[in-house]
Enzyme design. Sequence first.
Site, short mmCIF file in Angstrom:
data_model
loop_
_atom_site.label_atom_id
_atom_site.label_comp_id
_atom_site.label_asym_id
_atom_site.label_seq_id
_atom_site.Cartn_x
_atom_site.Cartn_y
_atom_site.Cartn_z
N HIS A 136 29.53 148.34 38.29
CA HIS A 136 28.61 147.13 38.14
C HIS A 136 27.48 147.38 39.17
CE1 HIS A 136 27.19 143.16 38.23
NE2 HIS A 136 27.67 142.92 36.88
N ASP A 213 36.43 146.20 43.88
CA ASP A 213 35.57 144.87 43.27
C ASP A 213 36.64 144.49 42.26
OD1 ASP A 213 34.39 143.49 41.41
OD2 ASP A 213 32.59 145.18 41.16
N GLN A 216 36.66 141.90 37.72
CA GLN A 216 37.23 141.72 36.15
C GLN A 216 38.54 141.83 36.44
OE1 GLN A 216 35.48 140.91 33.84
NE2 GLN A 216 33.44 141.27 34.43
N LYS A 239 34.62 133.71 37.26
CA LYS A 239 35.06 134.61 36.14
C LYS A 239 36.68 134.28 36.20
CE LYS A 239 32.15 138.41 36.97
NZ LYS A 239 31.04 138.33 35.82
N CYS A 377 24.74 145.01 33.13
CA CYS A 377 24.48 145.33 34.43
C CYS A 377 25.49 146.64 34.93
CB CYS A 377 25.04 144.08 35.65
SG CYS A 377 24.17 142.71 35.04
N1 7TS Z 1 31.67 143.48 39.65
C1 7TS Z 1 31.91 143.59 38.29
C2 7TS Z 1 33.17 144.48 37.80
C3 7TS Z 1 31.49 142.68 37.33
O1 7TS Z 1 31.87 142.54 36.05
C4 7TS Z 1 30.73 141.68 37.83
C5 7TS Z 1 29.78 140.63 36.95
C6 7TS Z 1 30.27 141.65 39.29
C7 7TS Z 1 31.01 142.21 40.09
C8 7TS Z 1 29.08 140.63 39.90
O2 7TS Z 1 29.81 139.31 39.84
P1 7TS Z 1 29.11 138.07 40.18
O3 7TS Z 1 30.03 136.88 39.81
O4 7TS Z 1 28.71 138.23 41.65
O5 7TS Z 1 27.87 138.23 39.36
N2 7TS Z 1 29.76 140.98 35.73
C9 7TS Z 1 29.11 140.38 34.55
C10 7TS Z 1 29.10 140.93 33.48
O6 7TS Z 1 30.02 141.88 32.78
N3 7TS Z 1 28.40 140.18 32.57
O7 7TS Z 1 27.85 139.14 33.25
C11 7TS Z 1 28.19 139.50 34.62
#
Ligand code: 7TS
Length: 420
Positions: A136, A213, A216, A239, A377
């Site tokens: 990501h 990370d 997910q 999430k 992203c």
């Molecule tokens: N890493 C992964 C693997 C992610 O899927 C996401 C967000 C992030 C980091 C960033 O997370 P945040 O909560 O700090 O924004 N992924 C997604 C997505 O797949 N669709 O919207 C956000």
Amino acid sequence: MANVVSIAAAAASLPWDVEAVRADFPALAQLVNGHPLVYLDNAATAQKPRAVLAALENYYQRDCANIHRSVHQLGERATEAYERARRTAQAFLGAAEPREIVFTRGTTEAINLVAATYGAANLRAGDEILLTGMEHHSNIVPWQLLAERTGARVKVAQVNDRGEVEMEEFERQLSPRTRIAAFGHISNALGTVNPVAEWTERAHAAGAVVLVDGAQSAPHLPIHLSALGCDFFAFSGHKVFGPTGIGVLWGRAELLEAMPPYQGGGDMIASVSFERTTYNRIPYKFEAGTPHIAGAIGLGAALEYLQTLGMARAAAYEQDLASYGAERLAALPGVRMIGQARERTAVFSLVVEGVHPHDVATVLDTEGIAVRAGHHCAQPIMDRFGVPATTRASLAFYNTRGEVDRLAEGLEKVRRIFQC
Ligand code: 7TS
């Protein structure tokens, strides 16, 4: 002592009452465009159970006060609830101590924190940062910024046609100059589950520290930090069925202690004078300013809820949805799935031949089906597969086989409308 693995296996074999679980999530019981909502955008953000909504309401209605400073009743209650959330996060991850849990705004801030503190203190020109081709943007750009500042170099372990990074490729990209290896546990764009414990072992052998990370994976797999072996682990509250604007960075205490602060401000100091400022102990050193108190408390409630449900059982149920969905969608003519990793979760990144992913998502929305269209992203992995975007359905433990069928029927409608 009972064997943890056998308990998990026994729990996973209990039947999953999906309707009872759905009843915990008020947002799921609504009509969208005249149809019962089918919420398949869980990788972007997940819906919230009543327990989380109640915890937020309770904080704002009863316990609303700042933390770590006020001796009055409300201040005490707020501080206790906030610190209890930290202990819940510790238990959720299997971390050794609560002080290893740093509350952040989310995964993005957690990774930026490590890059800006550990990275800036430890990386020099010529050092290497190893990522994979399926990260990501949140696990790419902070390292690029660090590389710009330090003269270090970002290296990338490439992804094969199935959407996996093979061990030989991972090892090939490691070198004695690798100082940090940072990789996603589960790809948000492909659903690939990466062998992070094995990668961590190899990266450690090369002398690198490892950040996983977990944005997910935390919502979909039981996490045992000791089994992963990594040095940092990041995930987002929203999430894991908790509030937005809150997340967790876990780090080994000795690393966190040695790292310089991230932001300066209240709560992160021991004493301040114009001549010399000293810093608070961990984790407070990294929590400058009034934090997202309600968010942390809501996240604690979400994690407690997940522990009650049982992550092993949730994961087993989702695995069934993943295989059912993969089979059902593969049978649709004109629909291609990007990412066919052998280890994957219920994330389906779809291309309907001849139809723009946004059009697919718009038609599905008219049927009450929520999916995401775009590059997710994760532009490098889209480029790797030669597509600018996909339509992504990402499932959670409250989704059903019936909803997968609704998705398949929706995709058939897309093809009828666009006559492809
Ligand atoms: N890493 C992964 C693997 C992610 O899927 C996401 C967000 C992030 C980091 C960033 O997370 P945040 O909560 O700090 O924004 N992924 C997604 C997505 O797949 N669709 O919207 C956000």
